[in-house]
Design an enzyme around this catalytic site. Structure first.
Site, PDB file in Angstrom:
ATOM      1  N   HIS A  44       7.020 -26.203  -1.786  1.00 47.46           N
ATOM      2  CA  HIS A  44       6.331 -27.219  -2.586  1.00 47.46           C
ATOM      3  C   HIS A  44       5.220 -26.583  -3.416  1.00 47.46           C
ATOM      4  CE1 HIS A  44       8.487 -30.514  -0.557  1.00 47.46           C
ATOM      5  NE2 HIS A  44       8.589 -29.578   0.367  1.00 47.46           N
ATOM      6  N   LYS A  78     -13.707   1.551  -4.081  1.00 47.58           N
ATOM      7  CA  LYS A  78     -14.725   2.147  -3.197  1.00 47.58           C
ATOM      8  C   LYS A  78     -15.682   3.011  -4.011  1.00 47.58           C
ATOM      9  CE  LYS A  78     -11.980   2.731   1.017  1.00 47.58           C
ATOM     10  NZ  LYS A  78     -11.407   3.744   1.902  1.00 47.58           N
ATOM     11  N   GLU A  93       0.827  -1.210   0.000  1.00 50.02           N
ATOM     12  CA  GLU A  93       0.000   0.000   0.000  1.00 50.02           C
ATOM     13  C   GLU A  93       0.863   1.264   0.000  1.00 50.02           C
ATOM     14  OE1 GLU A  93      -2.885   0.367   3.251  1.00 50.02           O
ATOM     15  OE2 GLU A  93      -4.481   0.606   1.785  1.00 50.02           O
TER      16      GLU A  93
END
Ligand code: PA5
Length: 424
Positions: free
Chosen positions: A300, A414, A279
């Site tokens: 793995h 948003k 961020e």
């Protein structure tokens, strides 16, 4: 006490030390200011001065409230998203004592998840901490409405008020107004600290203390790291070196950083780290993509890509020198499983060998490997880690030329969501 130590010798087969020093020297004035201006006159650097964000008065208030909650609650509901809960979760999930049970909510909009949370808290003694800087984020805001209604139904408004702690901006925010009306305990979300830098403020410290970890130890570690960072010369400064190295690696085409660890307890710490760097730096079309791997498990899965895929990855290993636990491999009656050759050895040794083998294999495969040597996973060293990475992120983002303290990109989803939900 020792400090966590940065070992970047492993990347010198990929980049020259000279490039790192040049990166530092060409940013010398900016770096000196970052290290010595103490965030004066800034509205985003409140976290730099730990003693202000976590002063003695606040620490005592937090310790008192946490003791009350630990005595009376079966479940502590932590409502928050992003920087409002990740730091606390990193500590709670790695070193908390599990009393009371801590449940996270307000970090998604899943009805199934919410139903499970509401079913889980039924009939139990509940305390709630809602954490929201401006109380404008839908996820924690709307989940808190559900929880608040439940609390008032079960306990009545007055007792519910005593069981709810609201951590938010105390500048007349709607959370503060609501809290005052309802009699909540109000804790400050400092105005000059963003969510992902807030773990060492009331935001992180109350839930951490409720989880049973000594917040003074965490703060002591952070303060010692602050001293180290603010006193070390630029070329020996771990936060400066890490910030500069990341930028040199990015320039050389290493676009992805993996935070790798061999202790699964660090899972939520790695999520905190991913959020901090993702961020903070992913903007203006720039930035390293941060991700994390828990080894051996991810050897793995992504291990294949790291070893043999595109050479765009570098790794930062969190290496615990003392793993804090032991388990001896028992002897088998017969050697049916074929592992008799390690009988009597300890899992500590196996895990260390796996770590060394991985760093060697990845380095030889062309992956730059940085190592952070951490003496032990304790609250003190967790404090060091938090402060180290926050400062390093500030430095790294500043060298990159972006603002490490805003997050304009988060608004896009948003806005689309509110166009649908709130069309008028
Ligand atoms: O780091 C940040 O600033 C963000 O991740 C915020 O913490 C997150 O968006 C939640 O914001 P708020 O506390 O306002 O609900």
């Amino acid at each position: 006490m020792r400090t966590i130590a940065l070992d970047y010798s492993g990347i010198l087969r990929n980049i020259n030390e000279k490039d790192i020093y040049e990166m530092i020297d060409s940013n010398r004035d900016m770096l000196s200011c970052i290290l010595h201006c103490e965030g004066k006159d800034s509205d985003v650097l409140g976290w730099v001065d730990i003693d202000i964000c976590a002063n003695e008065l606040l620490i005592r208030e937090i310790e008192q409230k946490a003791a009350e909650i630990r005595e009376k609650a079966d479940v502590f509901l932590l409502i928050g998203v992003g920087g409002s809960n990740q730091g606390a979760r990193a500590v709670i999930e790695s070193m908390g004592d599990g009393k009371p049970e801590i449940i996270y909510a307000g970090n998604n909009l899943s009805p199934d998840y919410l139903n499970r949370v509401m079913n889980k808290i039924k009939g139990k003694s509940i305390y709630v901490n809602v954490i929201a800087k401006n109380f404008a984020t839908l996820e924690p805001g709307i989940v808190f409405r559900v929880v608040r209604n439940y609390m008032e139904e079960v306990y009545g408004v007055e007792e519910a008020g005593k069981r709810i702690i609201a951590t938010g901006s105390l500048n007349n925010s709607s959370l503060e107004i609501l809290g005052k009306q309802k009699g909540y305990t109000l804790l400050p979300f400092p105005l000059d600290v963003g969510g992902r830098y807030s773990v060492l403020t009331a935001v992180g410290l109350l839930p951490i203390a409720v989880g049973g970890t000594d917040i003074r130890e965490i703060l002591a570690g952070a303060k010692d790291m602050k001293k180290t960072i603010q006193s070390a010369a630029l070329h020996e400064n771990p936060a400066v070196l890490y910030g500069a190295i990341r930028n040199v690696l990015l320039e050389k085409g290493y676009h992805i950083e993996i935070l790798a660890y061999f202790e699964p307890l660090l899972y939520y710490f790695s999520k905190w780290w991913v959020q901090l760097f993702g961020e903070s730096e992913g903007k203006d079309g720039k930035g390293i993509f941060p991700t994390a791997c828990s080894f051996s498990e991810d050897l793995h899965s992504l291990g294949q890509y790291i070893q043999d895929g595109q050479k765009i990855i570098f790794e930062t290993f969190l290496h615990l020198e003392d793993q804090g636990a032991a388990y001896t491999i028992p002897s088998g009656k017969e050697d049916v499983d074929g592992f008799a050759y390690i009988e009597g050895k300890d899992f500590t040794y196996l895990n260390e060998v796996a770590y060394e083998a991985t760093v060697k294999a990845h380095s030889e495969g062309g992956i730059p490997c940085i190592v952070l040597n951490i003496p032990k996973l304790t609250p003190y060293y967790m404090g060091q880690l938090f402060y180290f990475f926050k400062y390093a992120c500030y430095i790294s983002g500043s060298i990159l030329g972006i603002n490490p303290f805003d997050q304009p990109g988060v608004e896009a989803y948003k806005n689309n969501m509110f166009k649908v939900l709130k069309p008028f």
